[in-house]
Design an enzyme around this catalytic site. Structure first.
Site, PDB file in Angstrom:
ATOM      1  N   LEU A   1      52.085  47.406  37.338  1.00  0.00           N
ATOM      2  CA  LEU A   1      52.036  48.672  36.604  1.00  0.00           C
ATOM      3  C   LEU A   1      51.760  49.822  37.547  1.00  0.00           C
ATOM      4  O   LEU A   1      52.358  50.890  37.439  1.00  0.00           O
ATOM      5  CB  LEU A   1      50.955  48.599  35.526  1.00  0.00           C
ATOM      6  CG  LEU A   1      51.291  47.678  34.363  1.00  0.00           C
ATOM      7  CD1 LEU A   1      50.215  47.769  33.295  1.00  0.00           C
ATOM      8  CD2 LEU A   1      52.638  48.023  33.768  1.00  0.00           C
ATOM      9  N   ALA A   2      50.841  49.614  38.491  1.00  0.00           N
ATOM     10  CA  ALA A   2      50.492  50.698  39.397  1.00  0.00           C
ATOM     11  C   ALA A   2      51.661  51.026  40.325  1.00  0.00           C
ATOM     12  O   ALA A   2      52.128  52.171  40.390  1.00  0.00           O
ATOM     13  CB  ALA A   2      49.246  50.332  40.191  1.00  0.00           C
TER      14      ALA A   2
ATOM     15  N   HIS B   1      39.150  36.304  36.137  1.00  0.00           N
ATOM     16  CA  HIS B   1      40.250  36.999  35.491  1.00  0.00           C
ATOM     17  C   HIS B   1      40.643  38.306  36.181  1.00  0.00           C
ATOM     18  O   HIS B   1      41.811  38.646  36.278  1.00  0.00           O
ATOM     19  CB  HIS B   1      39.829  37.297  34.058  1.00  0.00           C
ATOM     20  CG  HIS B   1      40.806  38.089  33.272  1.00  0.00           C
ATOM     21  ND1 HIS B   1      42.064  37.625  33.009  1.00  0.00           N
ATOM     22  CD2 HIS B   1      40.722  39.303  32.701  1.00  0.00           C
ATOM     23  CE1 HIS B   1      42.705  38.530  32.298  1.00  0.00           C
ATOM     24  NE2 HIS B   1      41.925  39.562  32.115  1.00  0.00           N
TER      25      HIS B   1
ATOM     26  N   GLY C   1      53.807  46.827  46.272  1.00  0.00           N
ATOM     27  CA  GLY C   1      53.460  46.290  44.957  1.00  0.00           C
ATOM     28  C   GLY C   1      54.273  46.964  43.867  1.00  0.00           C
ATOM     29  O   GLY C   1      54.575  48.161  43.941  1.00  0.00           O
TER      30      GLY C   1
ATOM     31  N   ARG D   1      32.966  41.566  27.898  1.00  0.00           N
ATOM     32  CA  ARG D   1      33.293  40.259  28.464  1.00  0.00           C
ATOM     33  C   ARG D   1      32.145  39.602  29.206  1.00  0.00           C
ATOM     34  O   ARG D   1      31.937  38.397  29.083  1.00  0.00           O
ATOM     35  CB  ARG D   1      34.461  40.424  29.422  1.00  0.00           C
ATOM     36  CG  ARG D   1      35.698  40.765  28.668  1.00  0.00           C
ATOM     37  CD  ARG D   1      36.842  41.090  29.570  1.00  0.00           C
ATOM     38  NE  ARG D   1      38.008  41.312  28.731  1.00  0.00           N
ATOM     39  CZ  ARG D   1      39.184  41.690  29.179  1.00  0.00           C
ATOM     40  NH1 ARG D   1      39.359  41.908  30.464  1.00  0.00           N
ATOM     41  NH2 ARG D   1      40.179  41.865  28.356  1.00  0.00           N
TER      42      ARG D   1
ATOM     43  N   HIS E   1      36.357  36.048  32.459  1.00  0.00           N
ATOM     44  CA  HIS E   1      36.798  36.359  31.096  1.00  0.00           C
ATOM     45  C   HIS E   1      36.359  35.253  30.141  1.00  0.00           C
ATOM     46  O   HIS E   1      36.545  34.070  30.429  1.00  0.00           O
ATOM     47  CB  HIS E   1      38.327  36.467  31.091  1.00  0.00           C
ATOM     48  CG  HIS E   1      38.887  37.082  29.860  1.00  0.00           C
ATOM     49  ND1 HIS E   1      38.780  36.496  28.627  1.00  0.00           N
ATOM     50  CD2 HIS E   1      39.554  38.244  29.666  1.00  0.00           C
ATOM     51  CE1 HIS E   1      39.368  37.277  27.726  1.00  0.00           C
ATOM     52  NE2 HIS E   1      39.844  38.338  28.333  1.00  0.00           N
TER      53      HIS E   1
ATOM     54  N   ARG F   1      34.758  45.416  33.522  1.00  0.00           N
ATOM     55  CA  ARG F   1      35.857  46.165  32.926  1.00  0.00           C
ATOM     56  C   ARG F   1      35.987  45.819  31.456  1.00  0.00           C
ATOM     57  O   ARG F   1      35.913  44.657  31.080  1.00  0.00           O
ATOM     58  CB  ARG F   1      37.169  45.834  33.639  1.00  0.00           C
ATOM     59  CG  ARG F   1      38.372  46.493  33.014  1.00  0.00           C
ATOM     60  CD  ARG F   1      39.636  46.245  33.792  1.00  0.00           C
ATOM     61  NE  ARG F   1      40.137  44.891  33.696  1.00  0.00           N
ATOM     62  CZ  ARG F   1      40.792  44.393  32.641  1.00  0.00           C
ATOM     63  NH1 ARG F   1      40.998  45.138  31.565  1.00  0.00           N
ATOM     64  NH2 ARG F   1      41.224  43.151  32.655  1.00  0.00           N
TER      65      ARG F   1
HETATM   66  C1  LIG Z   1      46.417  36.816  32.036  1.00  0.00           C
HETATM   67  C2  LIG Z   1      45.993  38.254  32.137  1.00  0.00           C
HETATM   68  C3  LIG Z   1      45.967  39.059  31.014  1.00  0.00           C
HETATM   69  C4  LIG Z   1      45.589  40.395  31.094  1.00  0.00           C
HETATM   70  N1  LIG Z   1      45.584  41.154  29.961  1.00  0.00           N
HETATM   71  C5  LIG Z   1      45.246  42.460  30.054  1.00  0.00           C
HETATM   72  C6  LIG Z   1      45.280  43.294  28.904  1.00  0.00           C
HETATM   73  O1  LIG Z   1      45.606  42.849  27.801  1.00  0.00           O
HETATM   74  N2  LIG Z   1      44.952  44.589  29.032  1.00  0.00           N
HETATM   75  C7  LIG Z   1      44.596  45.123  30.242  1.00  0.00           C
HETATM   76  O2  LIG Z   1      44.330  46.304  30.303  1.00  0.00           O
HETATM   77  N3  LIG Z   1      44.565  44.356  31.345  1.00  0.00           N
HETATM   78  C8  LIG Z   1      44.873  43.047  31.284  1.00  0.00           C
HETATM   79  N4  LIG Z   1      44.842  42.275  32.420  1.00  0.00           N
HETATM   80  C9  LIG Z   1      44.577  42.894  33.721  1.00  0.00           C
HETATM   81  C10 LIG Z   1      45.819  43.606  34.217  1.00  0.00           C
HETATM   82  O3  LIG Z   1      46.964  42.888  33.847  1.00  0.00           O
HETATM   83  C11 LIG Z   1      45.853  43.769  35.725  1.00  0.00           C
HETATM   84  O4  LIG Z   1      44.638  44.226  36.184  1.00  0.00           O
HETATM   85  C12 LIG Z   1      46.904  44.788  36.121  1.00  0.00           C
HETATM   86  O5  LIG Z   1      48.131  44.472  35.527  1.00  0.00           O
HETATM   87  C13 LIG Z   1      47.058  44.883  37.607  1.00  0.00           C
HETATM   88  O6  LIG Z   1      48.156  45.713  37.909  1.00  0.00           O
HETATM   89  P1  LIG Z   1      48.462  46.151  39.381  1.00  0.00           P
HETATM   90  O7  LIG Z   1      49.660  46.993  39.322  1.00  0.00           O
HETATM   91  O8  LIG Z   1      47.249  46.718  40.003  1.00  0.00           O
HETATM   92  O9  LIG Z   1      48.749  44.797  40.187  1.00  0.00           O
HETATM   93  P2  LIG Z   1      49.765  43.581  39.923  1.00  0.00           P
HETATM   94  O10 LIG Z   1      50.475  43.669  38.654  1.00  0.00           O
HETATM   95  O11 LIG Z   1      48.985  42.350  40.230  1.00  0.00           O
HETATM   96  O12 LIG Z   1      50.873  43.766  41.039  1.00  0.00           O
HETATM   97  C14 LIG Z   1      50.653  43.482  42.372  1.00  0.00           C
HETATM   98  C15 LIG Z   1      51.927  43.741  43.122  1.00  0.00           C
HETATM   99  O13 LIG Z   1      51.650  43.738  44.507  1.00  0.00           O
HETATM  100  C16 LIG Z   1      52.529  42.883  45.184  1.00  0.00           C
HETATM  101  N5  LIG Z   1      51.799  42.336  46.316  1.00  0.00           N
HETATM  102  C17 LIG Z   1      50.580  41.742  46.322  1.00  0.00           C
HETATM  103  N6  LIG Z   1      50.239  41.403  47.564  1.00  0.00           N
HETATM  104  C18 LIG Z   1      51.241  41.778  48.358  1.00  0.00           C
HETATM  105  C19 LIG Z   1      51.483  41.676  49.751  1.00  0.00           C
HETATM  106  N7  LIG Z   1      50.595  41.111  50.574  1.00  0.00           N
HETATM  107  N8  LIG Z   1      52.658  42.152  50.229  1.00  0.00           N
HETATM  108  C20 LIG Z   1      53.579  42.724  49.400  1.00  0.00           C
HETATM  109  N9  LIG Z   1      53.386  42.858  48.092  1.00  0.00           N
HETATM  110  C21 LIG Z   1      52.242  42.378  47.568  1.00  0.00           C
HETATM  111  C22 LIG Z   1      52.935  41.859  44.167  1.00  0.00           C
HETATM  112  O14 LIG Z   1      54.178  41.319  44.530  1.00  0.00           O
HETATM  113  C23 LIG Z   1      53.016  42.705  42.909  1.00  0.00           C
HETATM  114  O15 LIG Z   1      54.257  43.354  42.854  1.00  0.00           O
HETATM  115  C24 LIG Z   1      45.212  40.930  32.339  1.00  0.00           C
HETATM  116  C25 LIG Z   1      45.228  40.125  33.470  1.00  0.00           C
HETATM  117  C26 LIG Z   1      45.577  38.780  33.377  1.00  0.00           C
HETATM  118  C27 LIG Z   1      45.485  37.936  34.585  1.00  0.00           C
END
Ligand SMILES: Cc1cc2nc3c(=O)[nH]c(=O)nc-3n(C[C@H](O)[C@H](O)[C@H](O)COP(=O)(O)OP(=O)(O)OC[C@H]3O[C@@H](n4cnc5c(N)ncnc54)[C@H](O)[C@@H]3O)c2cc1C
Ligand code: FES
Lengths: 637, 254
Positions: free
Chosen positions: A43-44, A401, A40, A330, A266, A435
């Site tokens: 951000l994480a 959401h 992945g 929310r 949401h 959240r």
């Molecule tokens: C429209 C929207 C608006 C938002 N706005 C906000 C906000 O304003 N403030 C806030 O704090 N939060 C917000 N959130 C929530 C926040 O964006 C997400 O919770 C957060 O970005 C998740 O980050 P992540 O790194 O955990 O996962 P993600 O960004 O979802 O990344 C997942 C990664 O894993 C990879 N992956 C997934 N499955 C597999 C697999 N099987 N094999 C290989 N790779 C895989 C994907 O390719 C991707 O690179 C929002 C969410 C949405 C949907």
């Protein structure tokens, strides 16, 4: 089994610092001998990959999209919280901690949430150093805005594209490491399985999305950052590739799944229109800073919104929650929209929408100010609906959401599989049963930049690793299982498409495991899911072959997992005999129809252990101790 | 108001980078004008699947105009004719009943075709790897408000940073140049005080990478700006050129 979160001792404010000191260190020269897999690049995953490579580890990073910059984090709009207290309005680490734990309806681990608040300020510093163009005032200093569930302004933002800018920051740090040869990037790969050897996570098996090749990768630790599973509802604000498969397949290999029924609906999304729709679009919560939510007082009032005088409007959030008004959390905002629509006061073609009105803000601040704050959101709204929100109120309705549930992790962010760490939305750790806005971005970056670099070192330094390679039978097994499933999917050759099944599953989940739940509905849904799953494996139609760029096959694998996972959500929802945050079981509510917790019996994390498909999973709990905050009935009045 | 239209599609079908492609014709009937272009393709794909033909491969993910994953040339225009819009946000109300719509992949030397409308844009990542960042290791940052940035500068940086990396600018350019993409990143970082120490190195390395990856040169056609779904201005190319000239004077660059 009682699960141990491994929370360090000592006073809350000193736990993290003490723990960092107690963790064993890996000598700088030895770091490059360790291989770490990060799955992945949101951000994480993006922040973790870059930070671990900077420390000197050998990192391999995987993602589904064609570029790491496209992870779903890119879509986050509103902002990111931090306890900087730049506006001088009374914020502090303690207040951010308290708001977050209360916002989560007291179903998160105190020590994790406190640590999150502590590192929140470092995140902003790091992001500014990377060149993230946050909003600034005329003096050149950083600006803040307000989000739900807080009475201070602590949200940093970059127009309505905060997630994009933060992700591009993490992505550029990652690209720098790729350029220097310290991270090997594998885009267009889908993780199919986690490989465990001697009870330790030692690698993954992935499918190359372009040519269908199954690839094996070994490592000393695996860091899963694969995001949330909101797409179990079919329609959600998530990107199309968001899935449960990565976490679910780890669950099947022994990682416990925590609180799967905690899913966030949401309040402000563009309402559903028509059966062809493929996704729902969020209108950022930041809009509730200036937008006022209302419905006509009289269900029979069908006048256009601009013709309805003040006296005939019900600003129901301001009326019911005078101190938080439109900025209630929310879960509360969503449930109230549902209530007024169920009373027949909903607006629009379907009656499943409420108004979000900016006319007062435009009168007060002028159109230009509003445009500067939300211009891109207004433009997006107009593109989708063909209505102009500067002139007529937006119509909004709740949509799936975010998922608070996820793989269970301890204080070190390690799952119940040794060496499998889980960060970001994929874990369950910080948001309890609901959240607060702008805290997912904070958590993703906290986990990746500031927590995993320490805790993974502690694990590596205190474990011993036998030499393995990808010819090991464990890899062989994983690959065989994965291949078998792919072959099976392609061979059924039935009469219904993958999307068709997915849409049905989504309806079941939305109707029975959404904003409001009851036992009868949940039990009924469980039966329906089981039937749908049987039909899927008998009647799905997946065209093409594996050795190709086959998007139907990709989807089919994901939907197959959703069909199993959905049942786990139902089981979890049935188990929790209380209402809390997003989990609203109609049998448990206060006289004012708010969620009624049962702290005596349900002040715990529910963590599920896989026992076989069609078998009941095994329940484990992690009791939650609150030593620093008083458990109160959440009130936003 | 919702209505439905019937359209004829001519879609580029190609099984892989080495094989020859061709346009194939499909009919899409009763398409709601509230659908997005990609939702319309979903409907066509469902029909193809049910009639045991291979669905059209196309990249997409967020479907809200921010991830930059989608992209196709619609009637000769990258992302279609609506200004400032990605194809995932292009709605069928922009078309008329009876229209014939031609859909083709991005065409550029640096973007080999994977299948049908999906192309390989990894060259854009490689440009960023060459220098599209500020070197700031995790943990080394000072307090955020120790750096002040004038509001108008921050706004300009944000205008440039809004690029979604979809590649439409390359597809639009007669020379298949990535100047707008690179210029946007270089401008975003060069405008900010944090980006200044590496500015010279960044611009030289990124431009060199662009050449090596097979992107063409800029001959001021301005097609990129016209087609950019995020309306990134070509002022950013001018700024990049200034940075490049400045870099020539700076002795610290190899
Ligand atoms: C429209 C929207 C608006 C938002 N706005 C906000 C906000 O304003 N403030 C806030 O704090 N939060 C917000 N959130 C929530 C926040 O964006 C997400 O919770 C957060 O970005 C998740 O980050 P992540 O790194 O955990 O996962 P993600 O960004 O979802 O990344 C997942 C990664 O894993 C990879 N992956 C997934 N499955 C597999 C697999 N099987 N094999 C290989 N790779 C895989 C994907 O390719 C991707 O690179 C929002 C969410 C949405 C949907
Ligand atoms: S699918 Fe993300 S920009 Fe179009």
């Amino acid at each position: 089994m009682i699960l141990d979160g491994k929370v360090p001792g000592g006073p809350l404010a000193q736990k993290w610092e003490k723990h960092r000191f107690d963790l064993k260190l890996v000598n700088p020269a030895n770091k490059r001998k360790y291989k770490i897999i990060v799955v992945g690049t949101g951000l994480a995953g993006g922040s973790a990959s870059a930070s671990l490579a900077e420390l000197g580890y050998e990192v391999k990073t995987f993602c589904i999209q064609d570029s790491p910059r496209r992870a779903h984090s890119i879509a986050a709009q509103g902002g990111i919280n931090a306890a900087k207290n730049y506006p001088n309005d009374g914020d502090s680490i303690w207040r951010l901690f308290y708001d977050t734990i209360k916002g989560g309806d007291f179903r998160a681990r105190e020590a994790n949430v406190y640590r999150l608040a502590q590192v929140s300020n470092n995140i902003i510093d790091q992001c500014v150093a990377q060149g993230i163009p946050f909003a600034r005032d005329y003096g050149g200093l950083l600006l803040n805005r307000s989000f739900g569930g807080a009475q201070v302004s602590r949200t940093f933002y970059a127009r309505g594209q905060t997630g994009q800018q933060l992700l591009l920051g993490a992505y550029s740090a990652l690209m720098r490491q790729v350029g220097m040869g310290r991270v090997t990037m594998y885009p267009r790969r889908e993780m199919l399985d986690i490989v465990t050897i001697n009870q330790k996570a030692r690698g993954i098996v992935v499918r190359n999305i372009i040519n269908g090749k199954i690839e094996r990768h070994e490592a000393d630790a695996v860091v899963l950052c694969t995001g949330g599973y909101g797409n179990v509802f079919f329609l959600s604000t998530n990107a199309m590739a968001c899935n449960v498969s990565a976490t679910y397949r780890c669950y099947k290999k022994g990682a416990f799944f925590a609180n799967p029924c905690f899913t966030q609906i949401h309040p402000t999304c563009i309402p559903v229109h028509g059966d062809f729709q493929s996704k729902l679009t969020l209108m950022s919560e930041s809009l509730r800073n200036d937008g006022r939510v209302w419905v006509p007082k009289d269900p029979k009032d069908k006048r256009p919104p601009t013709d309805i005088p003040e006296s005939d409007r019900d600003y129901y959030l301001e009326r019911k929650y005078p101190s938080f008004g439109n900025l209630v959390p929310r879960d509360v905002a969503s449930r109230n929209s549902k209530v007024v629509c169920d009373e027949g006061k909903g607006v629009g073609e379907t009656g499943l929408a409420v108004y979000l009105d900016f006319s007062d803000a435009i009168k007060r601040d002028g159109r230009e100010t509003i445009e500067k704050k939300y211009g891109n959101l207004f433009a997006m709204y107009e593109k989708i609906t063909a209505d102009n929100p500067y002139e007529t109120p937006m119509m909004i309705y709740p949509a799936t959401h975010y998922t608070m549930g996820g793989l269970w992790v301890d204080y070190n962010l390690m799952s119940t599989i040794d060496g499998l760490f889980v960060l970001g939305e994929a874990n369950f750790s910080d948001h309890g049963a609901n959240r607060l806005g702008a805290s997912a971005l904070m958590q993703g970056l906290a986990d990746g930049y500031f927590i995993i670099p320490y805790t993974i070192g502690g694990y590596l330094a205190s474990s011993s690793f036998e030499k393995i390679d990808t010819a090991h039978p464990a890899f062989e097994n994983s690959e065989m299982t994965a291949r078998k499933q792919l072959d099976k999917l392609l061979s059924i050759n039935g009469r219904r498409t993958v999307d068709d099944f997915h849409r049905d599953l989504g309806h079941i989940m939305w109707d029975y495991c959404g904003m409001s739940r009851n036992d009868d509905g949940l039990q009924k849904a469980q039966g329906m899911i089981q039937e749908l799953r049987v039909e899927f494996w008998d009647n799905v139609l997946v065209p093409g072959k594996n050795e190709d760029f086959n998007q139907s096959l990709e989807k089919a694998g994901r939907v197959a997992d959703f069909l199993e996972f959905a049942e786990l959500m139902i089981i979890d929802a049935l188990q929790r005999r209380e209402s809390c945050g997003c989990h609203f079981n109609e049998a448990f509510q206060t006289e004012e129809n708010e969620a009624k917790r049962d702290d005596k019996n349900y002040r715990h994390v529910a963590a599920w252990e896989f026992a076989g498909v069609d078998k009941s999973p095994v329940f484990h709990k992690e009791p939650l101790d609150f030593e620093n905050v008083e458990l109160s009935q959440r009130s936003y009045k | 108001m919702t209505k439905t239209i019937n359209i004829t599609l001519k879609v580029w079908r190609q099984n892989g980078p080495q094989v020859k492609g061709r346009l194939e014709t499909y009919h899409a009937d009763n398409i709601s004008t509230d659908m997005s272009f990609l939702e319309m393709l979903d409907v066509v794909n469902e029909q193809l699947t049910l009639s045991h033909r291979e669905p059209i491969a196309f990249d997409h993910d967020c479907r809200e105009g921010i991830c930059g994953m989608c992209g196709a040339v619609v009637n000769g225009r990258p992302h279609g004719h609506q200004k400032g819009t990605t194809i995932c946000q292009l709605h069928m109300r922009q078309f008329n009943d009876g229209d014939t719509i031609v859909v083709e992949p991005w065409r550029a030397r640096a973007f080999p075709i994977i299948k049908d409308l999906a192309v390989d844009r990894s060259a854009l990542d490689k440009i960023i790897q060459a220098g599209g960042y500020i070197s700031a290791n995790t943990g080394a940052a000072q307090d955020a408000n120790n750096i002040t940035v004038a509001q108008n500068i921050a706004e300009k940086a944000m205008d440039a940073a809004a690029c979604i990396g979809c590649g439409a600018c390359v597809a639009a350019c007669p020379n298949a140049s990535a100047m707008l993409f690179s210029g946007a990143k270089i401008s975003h970082l060069a405008l900010l005080p944090q980006g200044k120490p590496e500015a010279a190195r960044r611009v030289t390395h990124m431009l060199r990478a662009m050449d090596e990856l097979g992107f063409g040169n800029c001959s001021n056609e301005r097609e990129c700006e016209a087609e950019c779904p995020k309306e990134i201005s070509i002022v950013n190319i001018a700024r990049m050129n200034r940075e490049f000239i400045k870099a020539g004077f700076s002795s610290s660059v190899e």
